[in-house]
Design a protein around this motif. Structure first.
Motif, PDB file in Angstrom:
ATOM      1  N   GLY A 170     -23.635 -10.132  51.867  1.00 56.57           N
ATOM      2  CA  GLY A 170     -23.468  -9.587  53.222  1.00 56.57           C
ATOM      3  C   GLY A 170     -22.950  -8.154  53.193  1.00 56.57           C
ATOM      4  O   GLY A 170     -23.347  -7.311  53.996  1.00 56.57           O
ATOM      5  N   VAL A 209     -24.963 -14.648  55.907  1.00 57.17           N
ATOM      6  CA  VAL A 209     -26.271 -14.251  55.365  1.00 57.17           C
ATOM      7  C   VAL A 209     -27.272 -15.420  55.435  1.00 57.17           C
ATOM      8  O   VAL A 209     -28.485 -15.206  55.444  1.00 57.17           O
ATOM      9  CB  VAL A 209     -26.127 -13.718  53.918  1.00 57.17           C
ATOM     10  CG1 VAL A 209     -27.456 -13.291  53.337  1.00 57.17           C
ATOM     11  CG2 VAL A 209     -25.146 -12.551  53.876  1.00 57.17           C
ATOM     12  N   ASP A 267     -32.235  -7.392  59.011  1.00 53.19           N
ATOM     13  CA  ASP A 267     -33.136  -8.528  59.227  1.00 53.19           C
ATOM     14  C   ASP A 267     -34.220  -8.145  60.247  1.00 53.19           C
ATOM     15  O   ASP A 267     -35.427  -8.330  60.013  1.00 53.19           O
ATOM     16  CB  ASP A 267     -32.278  -9.712  59.752  1.00 53.19           C
ATOM     17  CG  ASP A 267     -32.987 -11.056  59.708  1.00 53.19           C
ATOM     18  OD1 ASP A 267     -34.215 -11.078  59.523  1.00 53.19           O
ATOM     19  OD2 ASP A 267     -32.308 -12.087  59.871  1.00 53.19           O
ATOM     20  N   GLY A 269     -17.996 -11.528  52.567  1.00 52.45           N
ATOM     21  CA  GLY A 269     -17.033 -11.370  51.483  1.00 52.45           C
ATOM     22  C   GLY A 269     -17.373 -12.172  50.235  1.00 52.45           C
ATOM     23  O   GLY A 269     -16.751 -11.965  49.186  1.00 52.45           O
ATOM     24  N   SER A 302     -21.853 -14.682  52.407  1.00 52.03           N
ATOM     25  CA  SER A 302     -21.231 -14.141  53.619  1.00 52.03           C
ATOM     26  C   SER A 302     -20.871 -12.679  53.378  1.00 52.03           C
ATOM     27  O   SER A 302     -21.313 -12.074  52.394  1.00 52.03           O
ATOM     28  CB  SER A 302     -19.988 -14.956  53.961  1.00 52.03           C
ATOM     29  OG  SER A 302     -18.975 -14.685  53.020  1.00 52.03           O
ATOM     30  N   CYS A 323     -23.696 -20.618  61.070  1.00 53.67           N
ATOM     31  CA  CYS A 323     -23.633 -19.915  59.778  1.00 53.67           C
ATOM     32  C   CYS A 323     -22.579 -18.822  59.829  1.00 53.67           C
ATOM     33  O   CYS A 323     -21.815 -18.630  58.880  1.00 53.67           O
ATOM     34  CB  CYS A 323     -24.987 -19.272  59.443  1.00 53.67           C
ATOM     35  SG  CYS A 323     -26.259 -20.461  59.008  1.00 53.67           S
ATOM     36  N   GLY A 380     -24.510  -4.966  59.846  1.00 55.10           N
ATOM     37  CA  GLY A 380     -25.713  -4.624  59.110  1.00 55.10           C
ATOM     38  C   GLY A 380     -26.727  -5.739  58.946  1.00 55.10           C
ATOM     39  O   GLY A 380     -27.929  -5.505  59.076  1.00 55.10           O
ATOM     40  N   GLY A 381     -26.236  -6.945  58.647  1.00 52.28           N
ATOM     41  CA  GLY A 381     -27.156  -8.045  58.329  1.00 52.28           C
ATOM     42  C   GLY A 381     -28.232  -8.271  59.379  1.00 52.28           C
ATOM     43  O   GLY A 381     -29.431  -8.165  59.081  1.00 52.28           O
ATOM     44  N   HIS A 413     -17.432 -22.938  55.823  1.00 52.34           N
ATOM     45  CA  HIS A 413     -18.854 -22.563  55.911  1.00 52.34           C
ATOM     46  C   HIS A 413     -19.736 -23.680  55.353  1.00 52.34           C
ATOM     47  O   HIS A 413     -20.753 -24.040  55.948  1.00 52.34           O
ATOM     48  CB  HIS A 413     -19.112 -21.270  55.134  1.00 52.34           C
ATOM     49  CG  HIS A 413     -18.850 -20.022  55.932  1.00 52.34           C
ATOM     50  ND1 HIS A 413     -19.485 -19.738  57.116  1.00 52.34           N
ATOM     51  CD2 HIS A 413     -18.020 -18.965  55.712  1.00 52.34           C
ATOM     52  CE1 HIS A 413     -19.064 -18.574  57.597  1.00 52.34           C
ATOM     53  NE2 HIS A 413     -18.168 -18.085  56.762  1.00 52.34           N
ATOM     54  N   ASP A 417     -24.543  -4.846  54.793  1.00 47.48           N
ATOM     55  CA  ASP A 417     -23.795  -3.951  55.689  1.00 47.48           C
ATOM     56  C   ASP A 417     -23.826  -2.506  55.184  1.00 47.48           C
ATOM     57  O   ASP A 417     -23.992  -1.565  55.963  1.00 47.48           O
ATOM     58  CB  ASP A 417     -22.333  -4.436  55.831  1.00 47.48           C
ATOM     59  CG  ASP A 417     -22.248  -5.767  56.573  1.00 47.48           C
ATOM     60  OD1 ASP A 417     -23.164  -6.068  57.364  1.00 47.48           O
ATOM     61  OD2 ASP A 417     -21.272  -6.514  56.354  1.00 47.48           O
TER      62      ASP A 417
END
Ligand code: KG4
Ligand code: ZN
Length: 383
Positions: free
Chosen positions: A200, A308, A221, A175, A173, A337, A216-217, A152, A204
């Protein structure tokens, strides 16, 4: 600065699996010092995207194939690990073939095979690791194991050809939520991380609680854009004055309490306001910690990474704070991302240059710590 990764083609859609293909331009590429091109075939399967890419010299994306399982998991409200692993098995060969063919390569043109070996879902990781090991064994090409979060971070090198360490990177992210001081290629100081939920994960869970569903993100948003971020005052957790660590579980509970209380009183909830107020609380904390860390470390460069990092509000806030403080801000295109294999090819390239290759005993490591080769953990003021 090159922002040429917006060219997403949706290739096919079958049983809820969407194929995307994303390429970056070939201009202004940085070459390794010995002038020999190094071409890496990269594989990523740590969660719910099966992905393969061909990356030259760590920064030039020749192909980037992503087979997303999002539509498949949506009906369950989240990623079902067993289904994810099975789908990876079905899709991985097709992704690798598509990545090679789109790059105009065969396996003969590949110098090394890079693969995410952790962290992530063990069954999902094993599919990519087994594929990479089989390809490495069959071709005799070196095998490079890559840490998913390192991938990432390295997405920034693809988007910004001029970016070099040191820089401060916020990795957020599904996790992980880490503040990482990137000292050099592959050398990381983790200066803050989440004590409980990742950013993240909080997005979620809140999305599920307000009925927006999975993933969810992006849904929070979008809803937040229609809502008032100052409508509800949710808490911003401070773990301690001396720490850059994050904590999002208190915020998540505050949102759940707000929803429960409204339900008990029979009051109607404005979902957009809840989304906007929750998002503001997350963005405030992520932005504040990142800016303070950059200041303390004397960093004139801030980068963001992870799913995220595609959040509209976070990108805008950090951009504006960086402008105010004369700090260069690096934000990869949203498609770089979220999970992809091009970023694994970028990270794998720098590992390969260092001679960090792996044997046939490479295994999936679901809880692999970041920078396990040169791992350090520092709290605030202990640089
Ligand atoms: O990096 P990623 O694709 O996978 C992991 O390594 O976890 O991150 C996925 C996470 C999910 O929790 C998702 O809800 C979040 O990133 N995410 C977002 C946005 N897009 C994805 N969170 C906030 N705003 C977004 N626009
Ligand atoms: Zn990820």
């Amino acid at each position: 600065m090159g922002n040429n990764n917006e060219n997403i083609q949706r290739r096919t859609e079958e049983d809820g699996v969407i194929f995307m293909s994303v390429k970056s331009d070939a201009e202004n590429q940085v070459k390794p010092s010995d002038d020999k091109d190094i071409t890496i075939l990269a594989i990523e399967s740590s969660c719910d995207e099966t992905a393969a890419a061909v990356v030259r010299n760590g920064r030039e994306v020749l192909s980037n194939i992503i087979s997303s399982q999002i539509a498949l998991h949506t009906i369950y409200g989240g990623v079902v690990p067993e289904i994810a692993s099975r789908k990876h098995v079905e899709k991985i060969n097709g992704c690798v073939r598509a990545a090679l063919s789109e790059a105009g390569c065969t396996l003969d043109d590949i110098d090394a095979i890079a693969v995410t070996y952790g962290p992530g879902l063990v069954g999902a990781l094993l599919v990519g690791v087994s594929e990479a090991k089989a390809l490495s064994f069959a071709t005799g090409k070196p095998l490079v194991g890559v840490h998913h979060i390192e991938g990432h971070i390295c997405a920034n090198y693809i988007e910004y050809k001029e970016l070099e360490p040191p820089f401060m990177c916020l990795v957020a992210s599904g996790g992980h939520s880490h503040l990482v001081y990137v000292k050099d290629y592959g050398v990381y100081d983790i200066i803050g991380q989440t004590r409980d939920d990742a950013a993240g994960e909080a997005f979620d869970k809140v999305a599920r609680a307000i009925g927006l569903g999975y993933p969810g993100g992006p849904k929070v948003d979008a809803a937040a854009r229609q809502g008032n971020p100052d409508a509800i005052s949710f808490p911003r957790a401070k773990t301690s004055e001396k720490s850059y660590d994050f904590s999002f579980s208190g915020l998540k509970s505050a949102v759940l309490n707000y929803l429960n209380q409204a339900e008990m009183k029979g009051e109607e909830v404005n979902k957009n306001d809840v989304a906007a107020s929750f998002q503001k609380a997350v963005v405030d904390v992520l932005t504040e910690h990142t800016m303070e860390a950059a200041k303390e470390y004397g960093c004139k460069k801030i980068a963001i990474a992870g799913g995220v990092a595609s959040n509209t509000s976070l990108r805008e806030r950090l951009q504006s704070e960086c402008e105010k403080q004369g700090i260069a801000f690096f934000r990869p295109s949203p498609v770089l991302c979220t999970d992809n294999a091009a970023m694994i090819g970028a990270a794998g390239y720098y590992e390969f240059l260092k001679g960090n290759t792996m044997g046939m005993d490479l295994n999936a490591v679901p809880n692999l710590p970041l920078g396990d080769r040169e791992r350090r953990y520092h709290g605030r003021s202990s640089k």
